[in-house]
Design an enzyme around this catalytic site. Structure first.
Site, PDB file in Angstrom:
ATOM      1  N   GLU A 190       0.822  -1.229   0.000  1.00  0.00           N
ATOM      2  CA  GLU A 190       0.000   0.000   0.000  1.00  0.00           C
ATOM      3  C   GLU A 190       0.847   1.267   0.000  1.00  0.00           C
ATOM      4  OE1 GLU A 190      -2.861  -0.065   3.180  1.00  0.00           O
ATOM      5  OE2 GLU A 190      -4.252  -1.209   1.962  1.00  0.00           O
ATOM      6  N   GLU A 259      -6.891  -7.525  -0.339  1.00  0.00           N
ATOM      7  CA  GLU A 259      -7.412  -7.399   1.037  1.00  0.00           C
ATOM      8  C   GLU A 259      -8.875  -7.017   1.015  1.00  0.00           C
ATOM      9  OE1 GLU A 259      -5.187  -4.933   3.785  1.00  0.00           O
ATOM     10  OE2 GLU A 259      -3.277  -5.660   2.996  1.00  0.00           O
TER      11      GLU A 259
HETATM   12  C1  GAL Z   1      -4.233  -2.337   5.168  1.00  0.00           C
HETATM   13  C2  GAL Z   1      -2.849  -2.937   5.330  1.00  0.00           C
HETATM   14  C3  GAL Z   1      -2.904  -4.187   6.199  1.00  0.00           C
HETATM   15  C4  GAL Z   1      -3.681  -3.904   7.451  1.00  0.00           C
HETATM   16  C5  GAL Z   1      -5.056  -3.378   7.090  1.00  0.00           C
HETATM   17  C6  GAL Z   1      -5.908  -3.018   8.272  1.00  0.00           C
HETATM   18  O1  GAL Z   1      -4.143  -1.017   4.794  1.00  0.00           O
HETATM   19  O2  GAL Z   1      -2.315  -3.275   4.067  1.00  0.00           O
HETATM   20  O3  GAL Z   1      -1.604  -4.602   6.490  1.00  0.00           O
HETATM   21  O4  GAL Z   1      -2.980  -2.979   8.205  1.00  0.00           O
HETATM   22  O5  GAL Z   1      -4.941  -2.222   6.358  1.00  0.00           O
HETATM   23  O6  GAL Z   1      -6.147  -4.120   9.047  1.00  0.00           O
END
Ligand code: GAL
Length: 850
Positions: A190, A259
């Site tokens: 990110e 994600e």
């Molecule tokens: C995303 C990040 C993850 C985790 C998630 C929130 O932005 O890539 O590693 O931090 O947010 O749980």
């Protein structure tokens, strides 16, 4: 009457067939090629529709991994995704550690052995609510280093570690190109969220990272998440609660979602977020509806931040995340089961989906059909109602379909609905924690012998390693995060005595956080924590000084280091000043900031290795309760049974606990969340945000702390607790994680179970079915607490009959279910008769297992 008990033989045949098909599709050992094109990842020449889930190996134990992986597979996952945690593997530069929970190779192999693929997100910056975003602290001290930008020392270290991990995987033949399970790898994480803060160097850094990764020659594709400018051949992927509107930066790249936040993380002092499964299922189906071919649940199993793994500040020890498998490794129902059904429905569309792009047709306002139709005659469709209020009836291909608001219906043959994301066929399970007192060991006399021992942490400087420096030091640079604690101590004589005059004086302290205890002449004068850990502390409070010398001791503490944001690594902590004393009439101020201060890194107890239990410092008579800075120890027997175990820290304040020398993490039941912001019922319809559905307002978010079963022996276990603000350890007890009731509520309007889908339509027509299954193979359904076919109301644990109910409800369900591990009952008037003609009826059941 449709009343089917699941027949064991059928299951055996199914299991056998699945095993054989596994052997055929995922026989690691033969080299697999992994490439991609505009539609999908291409494995061995075949485009695939894939479902993935995150499990971070150090957030559970090796003994749990096999079961977690199996439950993931049963839930319909093809891929397990994990980050790699640099700080764990290289705690000291050049010294690597892959033991125990850090055994990455073993984890990857286990996933492969289960017939699943791996997505290895090396980072090595990972965010992940992990201490310092996964970077080892020593990295910060490399001369000239600047993190995550075009900086030679940083790039050198990042490359060295990335190459080390890639080599380790290669040595063990773990890439798909070598016959192993790894089909995908991630570099960075990110960066696109924050790259503008790094100016033009960001662009060259990302180019470098891409080239570096590709040069490592893994034989499988690389991704960058949230990196719109990811250079070819790196695939830029989407992260978020929804990704249906995402498009990759090239028409040659597939639409991947790395994600999909299945819930959200919790912080100390805040309520617990949860995400309704109807919304999660909607997001998943919308993604595949709009051309996506791989999505990953972040998290599928969140687990536990053991030790000092939690990032921050203030991330809780639990990383449950409201994930489909809960912190303790138990499937969260109906989340897990409904998503399993969604995955099955999507997989029924795979052949059409990989063959073509979808075509979109509007069926009205907020109503959309996507059709995957091939020349060879395959056709699969998704019908969506993205409206948040009104259900709708749509016409599609000459048929009429009812679409609840915020839902997607999946039609593998463009005609029959196999699943609607808002209609849950899966059963629910009510979790329950059964309290059990801590069992003290009996000594040889048979009397309750070894109860608590204790040790009072000295106030102020007590270690030989203490040192003096002029001025106030930033904490993380001073402790290198070797401990959460740093003592700042000063003895005032001379000038400052002007302030005393026997009268009151005001002490001013400014700190960067995260928490601060002030002691005047050995007595606790003030305690405070920065709100959410990330605000400065600036306080003024009256102190009474003695005539003669006075000692001020600050115990400054961190609660997990920052893991996110531009330049997160430079976020400081500790008493950086000013610190001053002011006479209460305002006449005179003495600034102590630049004076010589004595520093002590960490606690005496930490040095004496109290945490393992063996130390000569322990005392036993006169047991102090509610005293700050107190260490406690007790030896205990493991709780009975095999259920997962938690320690209940109700009655304690804040601190850390160890079982047989292993840290189970920081605890902090004394900090409650704000009273407002929670809702009794969270409407899944409409865009989800992490603060939309919250629970535990006005309460501490975490009282229960997971203790892995395998960390305990039958007897002679040692629990050590360091209590920072004062608590009563005699209130500590165990809680066994068990299942209360299981429930299901299925309507006549629900589609039949997705397993009964029969494309040839040769079988008899199956209607909606309510199914129940005890979680453990050695349990059977022991009682039906509630059954009602008609218009039952309420939710699991509090169902009530509606106006309309069939008198056959209870006997029919009892007969079908009691005594079996699982049962299925047809939800129809054929089974129950019709208690109210013309009304849509449903069947609600609550059952228990024993
Ligand atoms: C995303 C990040 C993850 C985790 C998630 C929130 O932005 O890539 O590693 O931090 O947010 O749980």
């Amino acid at each position: 009457m449709i009343m089917e008990k699941i027949i064991l033989q059928k299951w055996l045949i199914l299991v056998l067939m699945l095993c054989i098909s596994d052997l055929i599709t995922t026989s690691f050992g033969a080299n697999n090629s992994v490439t991609y094109d505009h539609r999908a990842l291409v494995i061995n020449g075949k485009r695939r529709v894939l479902v993935s889930g995150s499990i971070h190996y150090p957030r559970s134990t090796p003994e749990m991994w096999g079961d977690l992986i199996q439950k993931s597979k049963d839930g319909g996952l093809d891929i397990i995704e994990t980050y790699v945690f640099w700080d764990l593997h290289e705690p000291v530069r050049g010294q690597y550690d892959f033991s125990g929970r850090k055994d990455l190779v073993k984890f990857v192999k286990l996933v492969g052995e289960a017939g699943l693929y791996v997505h290895l997100r090396i980072g090595p910056y990972v965010c992940a609510e992990w201490n310092y975003g996964g970077f080892p602290l020593w990295l910060h001290f490399i001369p000239g280093i600047k993190f995550r930008t075009d900086n030679e020392p940083f790039k050198e270290e990042m490359q060295r570690f990335t190459a080390y991990i890639v080599d380790l995987m290669k040595k063990n033949n773990l890439y798909a190109s070598q016959g192993g399970p790894i089909i995908l790898s991630q570099i960075e994480n990110e960066y696109g969220n924050i790259d503008s803060a790094y100016g033009s160097a960001a662009k060259s850094y990302i180019k470098w990272a891409a080239n570096m990764a590709v040069s490592l020659d893994t034989g499988v594709p690389w991704v960058m998440c949230r990196q719109a400018d990811a250079p070819d051949p790196i695939i830029n992927t989407c992260n978020g609660f929804y990704c249906d509107q995402f498009t990759p930066n090239s028409n040659q790249k597939p639409k991947l979602w790395t994600e999909n936040w299945s819930g959200w993380f919790t912080s100390f002092g805040n309520p617990i977020p949860y995400r309704p499964v109807e919304d999660l299922a909607f997001a998943v189906a919308r993604f595949y509806q709009r051309g996506g071919t791989m999505q990953n649940y972040y998290m599928y199993h969140g687990g536990t931040n053991f030790g000092h793994a939690a990032g921050g500040p203030f991330i809780t020890t639990t990383y449950d995340y409201d994930a489909p498998i809960d912190e303790y490794g138990i499937v969260r129902q109906p989340k897990w089961g409904h998503l399993r059904d969604v995955h099955k429905a999507i997989k029924l569309c795979e052949a059409a989906m990989v063959a073509t792009d979808p075509t979109y047709t509007s069926l009205g306002s907020n109503l959309e059909a996507s059709v995957y139709k091939t020349e060879s005659g395959l056709c699969s469709a998704f019908l969506a109602n993205t409206g948040t209020q009104s259900d709708a009836t749509v016409n599609f291909n000459g048929n009429s379909y009812r679409l609840p608001a915020w839902s997607v219906s999946i039609l593998p043959d463009c005609k029959n609905v196999v699943l609607n994301t808002a209609k849950i066929n899966s059963m629910a399970m009510l979790p329950k924690f059964t309290p059990q007192p801590l069992k003290y060991n009996l000594d040889s006399s048979g009397v309750l012998g070894s109860s608590w021992s204790w040790f009072s942490e000295p106030i102020g400087i007590s270690k030989k390693s203490a040192f003096v420096k002029p001025g106030l030091l930033e904490q993380i640079n001073t402790t290198s995060d070797q401990s959460d604690y740093l003592w700042y101590s000063i003895v005032m004589k001379g000038d400052e005595q002007v302030l005393q005059n026997g009268s009151q004086t005001v002490l001013h302290v400014s700190s960067l956080g995260h928490g601060l205890h002030t002691f005047i002449n050995g007595k606790l004068a003030d305690t405070r924590y920065s709100p959410n850990g990330n605000h400065h502390i600036s306080v003024d409070f009256p102190v009474t000084l003695n005539s003669g010398a006075n000692t001020i001791d600050f115990l400054s503490l961190t609660v997990g280091l920052q893991n996110y944001g531009a330049f997160f690594d430079l976020t400081g902590a500790g008493v950086t000043g000013p610190v001053s004393l002011r006479s209460s009439n305002g006449g005179l101020t003495v600034d102590l900031s630049a004076q010589p201060w004595t520093y002590q890194i960490g606690l005496k107890g930490e040095d004496s290795e109290l945490s393992s239990g063996s130390s000569s410092l322990w005392e036993s008579p006169v047991f102090p309760k509610n005293q700050p800075l107190t260490w406690y120890k007790i030896s205990f027997d493991a709780p009975d049974g095999n259920d997962p175990i938690a320690l209940d820290f109700t009655g304690m304040g804040k601190g850390e606990a160890w079982v047989n020398g292993q840290s189970i993490g920081r605890y902090w039941p004394a900090l409650s969340s704000p009273k407002n912001g929670c809702v009794d019922y969270c409407d899944y319809r409409g865009t989800y945000r992490s603060d939309k559905c919250l629970k535990k307002c006005g309460k501490p978010p975490q009282q229960l702390y997971h203790v892995p079963r395998t960390w305990m022996k039958q007897s002679d276990n040692v629990l050590v607790v360091f209590e920072e603000i004062g608590g009563d350890p005699t209130q500590i007890s165990f809680a066994r994680r068990q299942i209360g009731s299981m429930c299901s509520h299925v309507s006549e309007s629900h589609p039949p179970p997705v397993d009964t889908w029969n494309p040839e339509k040769t079988g008899k027509k199956v209607g909606p079915v309510l199914s129940l299954e005890c979680p453990s193979p050695d349990q059977v359904i022991s009682s039906i607490k509630f059954a009602s076919f008609g218009t039952p109301q309420g939710s699991c644990g509090s169902y009530a009959h509606g106006r309309c109910k069939s008198i056959k409800s209870l006997p029919v369900v009892q007969k079908a279910c009691v005594g079996s591990r699982s049962c299925s009952v047809g939800v129809s008037i054929d089974t129950f008769g019709d208690p109210c003609i013309g009304v849509t009826k449903s069947l609600a059941v609550e059952a228990t297992c024993a």
